[in-house]
Design a protein around this motif. Sequence first.
Motif, PDB file in Angstrom:
ATOM      1  N   TRP A  83      39.043  44.118  41.074  1.00  0.00           N
ATOM      2  CA  TRP A  83      38.797  45.108  40.026  1.00  0.00           C
ATOM      3  C   TRP A  83      39.787  44.978  38.884  1.00  0.00           C
ATOM      4  N   ARG A  84      41.019  44.569  39.197  1.00  0.00           N
ATOM      5  CA  ARG A  84      42.010  44.430  38.130  1.00  0.00           C
ATOM      6  C   ARG A  84      41.624  43.301  37.185  1.00  0.00           C
ATOM      7  N   GLY A  85      41.231  42.177  37.751  1.00  0.00           N
ATOM      8  CA  GLY A  85      40.829  41.056  36.913  1.00  0.00           C
ATOM      9  C   GLY A  85      39.608  41.370  36.078  1.00  0.00           C
ATOM     10  N   VAL A  86      38.628  42.048  36.675  1.00  0.00           N
ATOM     11  CA  VAL A  86      37.419  42.416  35.930  1.00  0.00           C
ATOM     12  C   VAL A  86      37.767  43.351  34.777  1.00  0.00           C
ATOM     13  N   LEU A  87      38.659  44.312  35.038  1.00  0.00           N
ATOM     14  CA  LEU A  87      39.060  45.244  33.983  1.00  0.00           C
ATOM     15  C   LEU A  87      39.710  44.514  32.812  1.00  0.00           C
ATOM     16  N   VAL A  88      40.585  43.574  33.119  1.00  0.00           N
ATOM     17  CA  VAL A  88      41.269  42.834  32.053  1.00  0.00           C
ATOM     18  C   VAL A  88      40.274  41.968  31.284  1.00  0.00           C
ATOM     19  N   LEU A  89      39.357  41.309  31.983  1.00  0.00           N
ATOM     20  CA  LEU A  89      38.371  40.460  31.306  1.00  0.00           C
ATOM     21  C   LEU A  89      37.471  41.288  30.393  1.00  0.00           C
ATOM     22  N   VAL A  90      37.050  42.461  30.872  1.00  0.00           N
ATOM     23  CA  VAL A  90      36.218  43.335  30.037  1.00  0.00           C
ATOM     24  C   VAL A  90      37.015  43.800  28.818  1.00  0.00           C
ATOM     25  N   GLY A  91      38.278  44.166  29.028  1.00  0.00           N
ATOM     26  CA  GLY A  91      39.107  44.613  27.916  1.00  0.00           C
ATOM     27  C   GLY A  91      39.353  43.517  26.901  1.00  0.00           C
ATOM     28  N   LEU A  92      39.626  42.292  27.366  1.00  0.00           N
ATOM     29  CA  LEU A  92      39.829  41.176  26.444  1.00  0.00           C
ATOM     30  C   LEU A  92      38.564  40.879  25.646  1.00  0.00           C
ATOM     31  N   THR A  93      37.416  40.940  26.312  1.00  0.00           N
ATOM     32  CA  THR A  93      36.152  40.700  25.615  1.00  0.00           C
ATOM     33  C   THR A  93      35.910  41.764  24.552  1.00  0.00           C
ATOM     34  N   TRP A  94      36.209  43.029  24.885  1.00  0.00           N
ATOM     35  CA  TRP A  94      36.044  44.106  23.917  1.00  0.00           C
ATOM     36  C   TRP A  94      36.945  43.896  22.700  1.00  0.00           C
ATOM     37  N   CYS A  95      38.190  43.535  22.943  1.00  0.00           N
ATOM     38  CA  CYS A  95      39.124  43.309  21.830  1.00  0.00           C
ATOM     39  C   CYS A  95      38.697  42.109  20.988  1.00  0.00           C
ATOM     40  N   ALA A  96      38.169  41.083  21.656  1.00  0.00           N
ATOM     41  CA  ALA A  96      37.663  39.929  20.904  1.00  0.00           C
ATOM     42  C   ALA A  96      36.493  40.336  20.017  1.00  0.00           C
ATOM     43  N   LEU A  97      35.630  41.205  20.525  1.00  0.00           N
ATOM     44  CA  LEU A  97      34.514  41.706  19.710  1.00  0.00           C
ATOM     45  C   LEU A  97      35.030  42.551  18.544  1.00  0.00           C
ATOM     46  N   GLU A  98      36.116  43.267  18.756  1.00  0.00           N
ATOM     47  CA  GLU A  98      36.710  44.037  17.664  1.00  0.00           C
ATOM     48  C   GLU A  98      37.187  43.120  16.544  1.00  0.00           C
ATOM     49  N   ILE A  99      37.881  42.043  16.899  1.00  0.00           N
ATOM     50  CA  ILE A  99      38.352  41.103  15.888  1.00  0.00           C
ATOM     51  C   ILE A  99      37.168  40.459  15.178  1.00  0.00           C
ATOM     52  N   ALA A 100      36.101  40.193  15.913  1.00  0.00           N
ATOM     53  CA  ALA A 100      34.909  39.596  15.310  1.00  0.00           C
ATOM     54  C   ALA A 100      34.158  40.576  14.417  1.00  0.00           C
ATOM     55  N   GLY A 101      34.417  41.889  14.582  1.00  0.00           N
ATOM     56  CA  GLY A 101      33.723  42.888  13.763  1.00  0.00           C
ATOM     57  C   GLY A 101      32.375  43.288  14.309  1.00  0.00           C
ATOM     58  N   ALA A 102      32.196  43.255  15.632  1.00  0.00           N
ATOM     59  CA  ALA A 102      30.913  43.608  16.246  1.00  0.00           C
ATOM     60  C   ALA A 102      30.570  45.068  15.965  1.00  0.00           C
ATOM     61  N   PRO A 103      29.284  45.432  16.013  1.00  0.00           N
ATOM     62  CA  PRO A 103      28.880  46.822  15.739  1.00  0.00           C
ATOM     63  C   PRO A 103      29.570  47.814  16.669  1.00  0.00           C
ATOM     64  N   LEU A 104      29.873  48.984  16.104  1.00  0.00           N
ATOM     65  CA  LEU A 104      30.459  50.104  16.845  1.00  0.00           C
ATOM     66  C   LEU A 104      31.848  49.783  17.400  1.00  0.00           C
ATOM     67  N   THR A 105      32.580  48.921  16.716  1.00  0.00           N
ATOM     68  CA  THR A 105      33.964  48.629  17.064  1.00  0.00           C
ATOM     69  C   THR A 105      34.855  48.959  15.867  1.00  0.00           C
ATOM     70  N   SER A 106      36.163  48.968  16.098  1.00  0.00           N
ATOM     71  CA  SER A 106      37.093  49.216  14.999  1.00  0.00           C
ATOM     72  C   SER A 106      37.017  48.109  13.959  1.00  0.00           C
ATOM     73  N   GLY A 107      36.685  46.890  14.395  1.00  0.00           N
ATOM     74  CA  GLY A 107      36.529  45.800  13.446  1.00  0.00           C
ATOM     75  C   GLY A 107      35.380  46.037  12.489  1.00  0.00           C
ATOM     76  N   ALA A 108      34.297  46.613  12.990  1.00  0.00           N
ATOM     77  CA  ALA A 108      33.160  46.936  12.123  1.00  0.00           C
ATOM     78  C   ALA A 108      33.555  47.997  11.098  1.00  0.00           C
ATOM     79  N   LEU A 109      34.336  48.987  11.535  1.00  0.00           N
ATOM     80  CA  LEU A 109      34.810  50.012  10.602  1.00  0.00           C
ATOM     81  C   LEU A 109      35.721  49.412   9.548  1.00  0.00           C
ATOM     82  N   ALA A 110      36.610  48.496   9.963  1.00  0.00           N
ATOM     83  CA  ALA A 110      37.531  47.874   9.016  1.00  0.00           C
ATOM     84  C   ALA A 110      36.780  47.045   7.978  1.00  0.00           C
TER      85      ALA A 110
END
Length: 582
Positions: free
Chosen positions: A353-380
Motif C-alpha cells: 500500500w505504501r508503494g501504491v500510494l507513492v506511485l499514485v501521488g507521483l503520477t498526480w504531481c506529474a499531471l499537475e506539472i503537465a497542466g492536466a484538467p482539474l489540477t493546480s497546473g491547469a489553474l496556473a
Amino acid sequence: MRGDELASLAVVAALLVPLVLTGAVMLPLTRRLGLALAPWAALPALGLGLGTGVSVHWKWMLLGMRLYSPDQVTRTYLLFTGILWLFSGLFARGYLRKDTRRASFWGFYLATLTGNVGAVLAWDVSSFYLFFAMMTFCAYGLVVHERTEAAARAGRVYISMALVGEVLLLAAFFLLVGTRVNLSFDEVPRVVAESSHRDVICVLILVGFGVKVGALLLHMWLPLAHPVAPAPGSAVLSGTIIKVGVLGWLRFLPLGHASLPTLGTVCVAAGLTAAFYGVAVGLTQREAKTVLAYSSISQMGFLTLAVGLALGAPEAAPVLIGAVLVYSVHHSLAKGLLFLGTGLLPATGRRGWRGVLVLVGLTWCALEIAGAPLTSGALAKLSLKSAEAAAHASEALPTLLSLAAVGSTLIMARFLECTVPKAPEEGKAGAGGMLLSWGLLLAVDTVLLFWPPVGRDELPHLLEPKYLFSAAWPVLVGGVVAAVVWRSRRWRTWRVPVLPAGDVLWLLMKVLWPGWRLLTTGADREEEEKAKTAARIQEGFARLRRASLDEVENAEERLSRLSHVGLALLLFLGVFILLLVR
C-alpha cells in the motif's frame, strides 16, 4: 501584549527562529536540541503567511532594516515557502537519520532557510541583498553535501555562476540607489522607471536574478546541482530558492511603471525558447532528478514569459503578477513533491500500500506539472493565458503554450520512466516518517487547489468545457506520443543519445577549451616548466623545514605568551558588534 506587538513578534520570529537554530545545530552543547527542533524551523514563516503581521523597522540595523509588508506578493511567498520548507524539513529528519553529516546538512539548511525567509520579508534594498546573498552562499552546502567528485563539480559551477549574478546585482543596486543610501520597495519601481540608467539597471536585474531562476543560458548549474543534492535539498532548491529570483524581478523591475517593449520581447522569446529547450534536453536524460531539473528550466520559461509581457504592457502588470504568483505556488509544491518522491520511492518500494500510494501521488504531481484538467497546473496555465489576453499578446502565444504543455507531459512521462523501474519492489523499515510528511504535503497541495491563496477568480472556469478541452488535449497528445515511442520495438533497439547535464557548459568546454589550447604556444614545454618549478619549490620548502626545526620550540614559547591577544580580539569583536547595532 497588544495585537500589533504580537504581529510584530510574528515577523521577528519567522526570521530569528531558523537563525537561532542554525547556531544551536553548530554548537556541540546544543546540537541535540537543535537537531530535534530543526525540522520545525519554518513553522513561524508559515504562520505569518497564514495570519497577519505588521511592518518592522530596525533603524539601528545595517542601513535601517525594514521587514514585511502585507502585500499579496509577500504573503503568497511566505505561504508556499513556509509550507515547502516545513514539510521538506520533516522529510529530511527520516531521510538523513543515518547520515553521518546530518549536522552539517542541517546547519546549511537552516541558514539557507533564514536567507530565503529574510529575502521574502525584506522591504528595502540592502536588507534584501543581505538575505539573498546569505541564501545563495549557504545553499552551496546543500549542493556539496555528499562530498563526491560530482558534488564538488556541481558546487564549483553553482558558486561561480552565483558570484557572477551577485556582481551584476551589486552593480544594478549601486546604479539604483545612487545618493539615497537605502530605498524602500515602495519606491524602487518608480525610481528605476525614472532613472537615467533605467535600461542598464533592468538588464543587470534580469540577468543577475536570471542566474537564480535558471533562465535560458543561465541554467547550467541546475541540472548539475539537483542530482547530487539530497532530496530535501533539491526540493527547496527547485521549489522555493529559484522563486526568489522571480521575486527579485517583481521587486526591482519597473513593472507597471514603465514600458520596455524591447526587453519585454527578449524575455518573451527567451521564456518560450526555455519552455521547449528544457523539454528537448530533459528527454535525453536518464537520471530522474536531472529530468526534473530540466523540467524546472522549462517551467521557469513560463514565468520569464509573463515578466516579459509585464515589461511590455504596464497596464496589464497587476494581472500578470497575479498569474506569476499562481504559477509559483503550483510549481513550488508540485515540484517539491516530485523531488521528495525520488527519495521516498526507494524506501517504500513499488509494492504494498505504501508503494501504491507513492506511485499514485507521483503520477498526480506529474499531471499537475503537465497542466492536466482539474489540477493546480491547469489553474496556473489558465491564469497565465488570461493574463496574456489582458496584455494583448500575440494570438499565436496560446497555441505555443499548449504545444509547450505537450512537452511538459512528455518530460513527466520520461521522469516516471526513469523513476519507477529503478525502485526496488520491497521497501525498507523506517520510512514511515518520510511517507507521513510527504503524504501531508500532498494533501496540502490538493487543498490549495480548492482554496488557492491567489487566482480564485479563475477557479470556476476550470469546469467550463472549452477550458477542460484546452487543458486535456495537450496531455492526451503527450501521453499518446510517450506511449508510442517508449513501448515500440524501435525504442528497445535504438536509444536516444544523452546530452551531458549542464548542456551549454559542456558545449562551451568542448569548443573553447581545445581552441584555447591551440592558441597557447609551447603547451608541452609549459607543462615541463611547471613540473620543474614545482620540484624546486618542494626542495626549497624541505630545506626551510630542516633549517627551522630548532626554532619551533622557541616560537611556540613566544606564541604562548600572546594568549592575551585572543582576549583583546574578542573584546574588539564585542565593541564592533555594539557599534554595529547602535
